[in-house]
Design a protein around this motif. Structure first.
Motif, PDB file in Angstrom:
ATOM      1  N   GLN A   9     -23.790 -13.686  25.023  1.00 24.59           N
ATOM      2  CA  GLN A   9     -23.303 -14.334  26.228  1.00 24.59           C
ATOM      3  C   GLN A   9     -22.579 -13.312  27.118  1.00 24.59           C
ATOM      4  N   ASP A  50     -18.501 -29.266  21.100  1.00 25.81           N
ATOM      5  CA  ASP A  50     -17.719 -28.056  21.335  1.00 25.81           C
ATOM      6  C   ASP A  50     -18.631 -26.976  21.934  1.00 25.81           C
ATOM      7  N   HIS A  52     -18.248 -24.036  22.297  1.00 25.74           N
ATOM      8  CA  HIS A  52     -18.225 -22.784  21.532  1.00 25.74           C
ATOM      9  C   HIS A  52     -19.255 -22.771  20.400  1.00 25.74           C
ATOM     10  N   GLN A  53     -19.777 -23.958  20.082  1.00 30.10           N
ATOM     11  CA  GLN A  53     -20.800 -24.046  19.031  1.00 30.10           C
ATOM     12  C   GLN A  53     -22.214 -23.858  19.604  1.00 30.10           C
TER      13      GLN A  53
END
Ligand SMILES: [Zn+2]
Length: 274
Positions: A9, A50, A52-53
């Motif tokens: 990312q 989430d 972030h997952q």
């Protein structure tokens, strides 16, 4: 702008990322007359997902794309889970391809949570699309299953078949998975012989298409009939016939490589007669 794939990312994300919220073989969308909309970060938070997952996929038109597994949530109306096959006709081709990538990556992560050799919980690699075992070091990559798909020609006709696996009434090109140790040409000759009993020659490459159901890579060919009468296997194929371009049955939807094979053949035949 074409899709630019990436695993890592970027430090600064684009304004409106595209979220491919995956559930089984579909994604969460809002679908109405104006088209198909993907959820935003606000919806994800509401649904208890989430970010972030999520798995980073890359960028389309300067928009970052993510895939996230939503198998534990039930998105509220008007959001629904729609199978990628049914979205086929309504999504932009590029978005459809990225959605397919999203499905495959979420599927890969869901079936590689533990090491296949020692059973330890795996970790996602940070740099490449892989999972690693922190105990024994085994690395697993997303599985890709190559399959041939072939349009067989005989004079100005093409062989199209109705498959028992497909509930719709359409006739399509023949397809089949490669087995261990086979070249694609060997797969093609074997599958054609098994499914419709004919021999082929002059096999030429047409093009390929990832087919995320769940992880195929369809490799398209055109081949010529070399001999033999059609005898369907009665299991995978329930009917197969030679069709002329001006008398086609119902054929598969656009975007599929089967349809592209058929359309290219029709164009060529039609050009030759006008
Ligand atoms: Zn291990």
């Amino acid at each position: 702008m074409p899709f630019v794939p990436a695993v890592v990312q970027p430090p600064v994300l684009s304004d409106r990322p595209l979220w491919f919220v995956v559930q089984a073989s579909g994604i969460v969308v809002r679908s109405d007359e104006s088209g198909v909309t993907l959820p935003g970060a606000a919806e994800l938070t509401q649904w208890g997902l989430d970010p972030h997952q999520a798995h980073y996929l890359g960028r389309i038109d300067e928009r970052d794309c993510f895939a996230i597994d939503s198998s534990d949530v039930q998105p509220p109306a008007p959001w629904t889970v729609e199978g990628l096959r049914t979205l086929h006709e309504r999504l932009d081709e590029q978005v459809f391809t990225v959605a397919g990538r999203a499905l495959q990556i979420v599927y890969f992560a869901s079936v590689h949570r533990f090491c296949g050799r020692c059973g330890t919980a795996t970790l996602m690699d940070e740099k490449e699309r892989a999972v690693r075992c922190p105990n024994c070091g085994l690395t697993a990559y997303p599985r890709i299953s190559p399959a041939i798909i072939v349009l067989i020609r005989r004079g100005d006709e093409a062989l199209l078949a109705h498959s028992a696996r497909i509930p719709a009434a359409f006739y399509s090109t023949l397809a089949g998975f490669s087995e261990v140790g086979e070249s694609l040409e060997e797969t093609l000759r074997r599958e054609v012989k098994e499914e419709v009993g004919v021999d082929v020659t002059n096999i030429r490459y047409f093009g390929s298409q990832p087919w995320p159901f769940p992880h195929s890579l369809m490799v398209g060919f055109v081949a010529d009939h070399a001999g033999g009468e059609i005898v369907v296997d009665g299991e995978e194929i329930t009917d197969a016939r030679w069709f002329r371009a001006d008398a086609l049955p119902l054929v598969p939807p656009r975007l599929s490589i089967a349809r592209k094979l058929i359309d290219a053949w029709v164009r060529e035949i039609t050009k030759g007669t006008t």
